[in-house]
Each structure stands twice: as structure tokens, then as C-alpha cells.
Design a protein around this motif. Structure first.
Motif, mmCIF file in Angstrom:
data_model
loop_
_atom_site.group_PDB
_atom_site.id
_atom_site.type_symbol
_atom_site.label_atom_id
_atom_site.label_comp_id
_atom_site.label_asym_id
_atom_site.label_seq_id
_atom_site.Cartn_x
_atom_site.Cartn_y
_atom_site.Cartn_z
ATOM 1 N N ILE A 57 0.871 -1.315 -0.060
ATOM 2 C CA ILE A 57 -0.069 -0.169 0.123
ATOM 3 C C ILE A 57 0.825 1.173 0.003
ATOM 4 O O ILE A 57 0.628 2.276 -0.783
ATOM 5 C CB ILE A 57 -0.946 -0.148 1.336
ATOM 6 C CG1 ILE A 57 -1.959 -1.441 0.805
ATOM 7 C CG2 ILE A 57 -1.719 1.438 1.415
ATOM 8 C CD1 ILE A 57 -2.808 -1.456 2.278
ATOM 9 N N GLN A 58 1.937 1.289 0.946
ATOM 10 C CA GLN A 58 2.780 2.361 1.002
ATOM 11 C C GLN A 58 3.743 2.498 -0.502
ATOM 12 O O GLN A 58 3.467 3.761 -0.904
ATOM 13 C CB GLN A 58 4.062 2.210 1.858
ATOM 14 C CG GLN A 58 4.349 3.176 3.022
ATOM 15 C CD GLN A 58 5.084 2.632 3.932
ATOM 16 O OE1 GLN A 58 5.756 1.603 3.853
ATOM 17 N NE2 GLN A 58 5.133 3.399 5.186
ATOM 18 N N LEU A 59 3.956 1.701 -1.288
ATOM 19 C CA LEU A 59 4.655 1.724 -2.595
ATOM 20 C C LEU A 59 3.854 2.425 -3.392
ATOM 21 O O LEU A 59 3.947 3.301 -4.040
ATOM 22 C CB LEU A 59 5.042 0.226 -2.918
ATOM 23 C CG LEU A 59 5.555 0.020 -4.277
ATOM 24 C CD1 LEU A 59 7.114 0.953 -4.280
ATOM 25 C CD2 LEU A 59 5.892 -1.171 -4.736
ATOM 26 N N PHE A 60 2.481 1.787 -3.498
ATOM 27 C CA PHE A 60 1.322 2.289 -4.526
ATOM 28 C C PHE A 60 0.945 3.892 -4.147
ATOM 29 O O PHE A 60 1.095 4.747 -5.047
ATOM 30 C CB PHE A 60 0.277 1.415 -4.301
ATOM 31 C CG PHE A 60 0.698 0.273 -5.589
ATOM 32 C CD1 PHE A 60 -0.021 0.381 -6.890
ATOM 33 C CD2 PHE A 60 1.117 -0.651 -5.108
ATOM 34 C CE1 PHE A 60 -0.007 -0.674 -7.675
ATOM 35 C CE2 PHE A 60 1.284 -1.834 -6.070
ATOM 36 C CZ PHE A 60 0.726 -1.837 -7.272
ATOM 37 N N GLU A 61 1.005 4.162 -2.955
ATOM 38 C CA GLU A 61 0.802 5.619 -2.481
ATOM 39 C C GLU A 61 1.655 6.350 -2.727
ATOM 40 O O GLU A 61 1.173 7.595 -3.267
ATOM 41 C CB GLU A 61 0.224 5.497 -0.798
ATOM 42 C CG GLU A 61 -1.119 4.933 -0.474
ATOM 43 C CD GLU A 61 -2.266 5.780 -0.870
ATOM 44 O OE1 GLU A 61 -2.257 6.909 -1.069
ATOM 45 O OE2 GLU A 61 -3.129 5.319 -1.150
ATOM 46 N N LYS A 62 2.900 5.932 -2.579
ATOM 47 C CA LYS A 62 3.902 6.777 -2.792
ATOM 48 C C LYS A 62 3.921 7.037 -4.311
ATOM 49 O O LYS A 62 4.216 8.156 -4.656
ATOM 50 C CB LYS A 62 5.293 6.392 -2.241
ATOM 51 C CG LYS A 62 6.444 7.139 -2.366
ATOM 52 C CD LYS A 62 7.443 6.529 -1.786
ATOM 53 C CE LYS A 62 8.807 7.391 -2.278
ATOM 54 N NZ LYS A 62 10.070 6.833 -1.808
ATOM 55 N N LYS A 63 3.947 6.045 -5.075
ATOM 56 C CA LYS A 63 4.121 5.994 -6.484
ATOM 57 C C LYS A 63 3.096 6.973 -7.287
ATOM 58 O O LYS A 63 3.231 7.678 -8.238
ATOM 59 C CB LYS A 63 4.368 4.871 -7.098
ATOM 60 C CG LYS A 63 4.518 4.561 -8.407
ATOM 61 C CD LYS A 63 5.867 5.047 -8.936
ATOM 62 C CE LYS A 63 6.107 5.004 -10.385
ATOM 63 N NZ LYS A 63 7.557 5.685 -10.581
#
Length: 197
Positions: free
Chosen positions: A33-39
Motif C-alpha cells: 500500500i505504501q509503495l502504491f500510495e507513494k508512486k
């Protein structure tokens, strides 16, 4: 519309989850989730919008949109599939996304299928699509400006926006209908293949 190029840049449509963005180690759900939110943060419509949530990922898993995870961790292959699901779900129903990816999931789990190579091709096509979209959007904007001057010189900015919104939703519907037709054809072919077996 003034400053078309600058406005197009605010859409951040060239943002894709690249292979370099995906770590080589498996991730827990919160890390995914963190990866997608950041990207994809720049693509949010507002601050409250969520790119990906636990509920979404759980629904994708329950709906079998991607193959089962191991030890509560998501592999590089899972992240590639989730990235594709993220893009497709904006235009297709979750069931259509499932039907589209069903055989791909089987290939990943039952065959020696190079998903990274396939995903690289997917990203390459997305880059081409982005370039084509910018060109097409510029042409739509120019056409709308021309048409609005024929209708009314008062409140041109607003009328341009209405016509452009109508144009873009119309184009979106064309592409969605074409994608749905392909899903239906794929499903019919696979059903036919099963009946023959």
C-alpha cells in the motif's frame, strides 16, 4: 484553454510502477500500500482519495484477480499484477479484470512464464499510449476551442470545459466498449476451448 502543455503535465499520466520501483524482496500488505500510495500520489484527485487499501487488496485476493500469496507476503509478480489491476479497474468491472487476468495467473503458477518480460512490454505500450494521448488531447482541445467560438463568445472558458469533458467521456466510453468487447470475445473463446476438450 491556456497553457495546454502545463495543464497536461498536472495529470501525471506517465507515472507507472516500473520494474525498478518493485523491490526484489516480498512485501507485506502495508508495504504494498505504501509503495502504491507513494508512486501514484500525484494522480490523486484529492488528499482523501486512496490509491490502494487493505480492503481493495483483500477483495482482489478473494475474487482471485491474482494467484494466492505465501506467508502474508506479496511477490514481485503480485505487484506487477496489482499494478495492472489498478489501471484496468478504472474502466472495467472487477469481474472483467478477473476474466482478463485469469489465464495469465494460470500461466504464472502452472508454466514457466516470464511475467517480467510481459510487464516490460506492458510498460512500453503504456509509454506509447501516454504520448498518443497527449497528442490526441491537444487536438481535442484545439477542436473544442474552434467549436466554442461558433456557439457563443460569452463564457468561453466554461463552455470549452463542458465540451471537453463531454468529448473526453465520449472517447473514454469508446475505449471502454472496445475493451469490454475484447473481454467478451476472450471469454467466449476460452469457453469454446473448454467445451471442445
Amino acid at each position: 484553454m491556456k497553457h495546454k502543455h502545463e495543464w497536461m503535465e498536472t495529470l501525471h499520466l506517465d507515472n507507472q510502477l516500473s520494474l525498478e520501483d518493485i523491490p526484489d524482496l516480498d512485501l507485506y500488505m502495508d508495504q504494498v500500500i505504501q509503495l502504491f500510495e507513494k508512486k501514484f500520489a500525484d494522480q490523486k484527485r484529492n488528499e482523501n482519495e486512496k490509491i490502494l487499501t487493505k480492503t481493495m487488496i483483500n477483495n482482489y485476493a478473494k475474487g482471485k484477480l491474482f494467484f494466492p500469496i505465501k506467508n502474508k507476503k506479496y511477490s514481485k509478480e503480485h505487484l506487477m499484477l496489482i499494478s495492472m489491476i489498478y489501471q484496468m479497474k478504472g474502466a472495467l468491472s472487477i469481474n472483467d479484470v478477473k476474466l482478463t487476468l485469469e489465464r495469465l495467473n494460470t500461466k504464472i503458477t502452472d508454466e514457466t512464464f516470464d511475467l517480467q518480460q510481459f510487464y516490460s512490454s506492458y510498460l512500453e505500450i503504456m509509454n506509447v499510449n501516454h504520448t498518443m494521448f497527449e497528442k490526441d488531447l491537444h487536438e481535442h482541445m484545439t477542436e473544442v476551442e474552434t467549436e466554442v467560438t461558433k456557439v457563443n463568445r460569452d463564457d468561453e472558458g466554461y463552455l470549452e470545459q463542458v465540451l471537453l469533458i463531454a468529448t473526453l467521456t465520449n472517447m473514454s466510453n469508446f475505449y471502454r466498449k472496445a475493451a469490454e468487447k475484447l473481454v467478451d470475445e476472450m471469454t467466449q473463446k476460452e469457453q469454446g476451448d473448454k467445451n471442445e476438450a
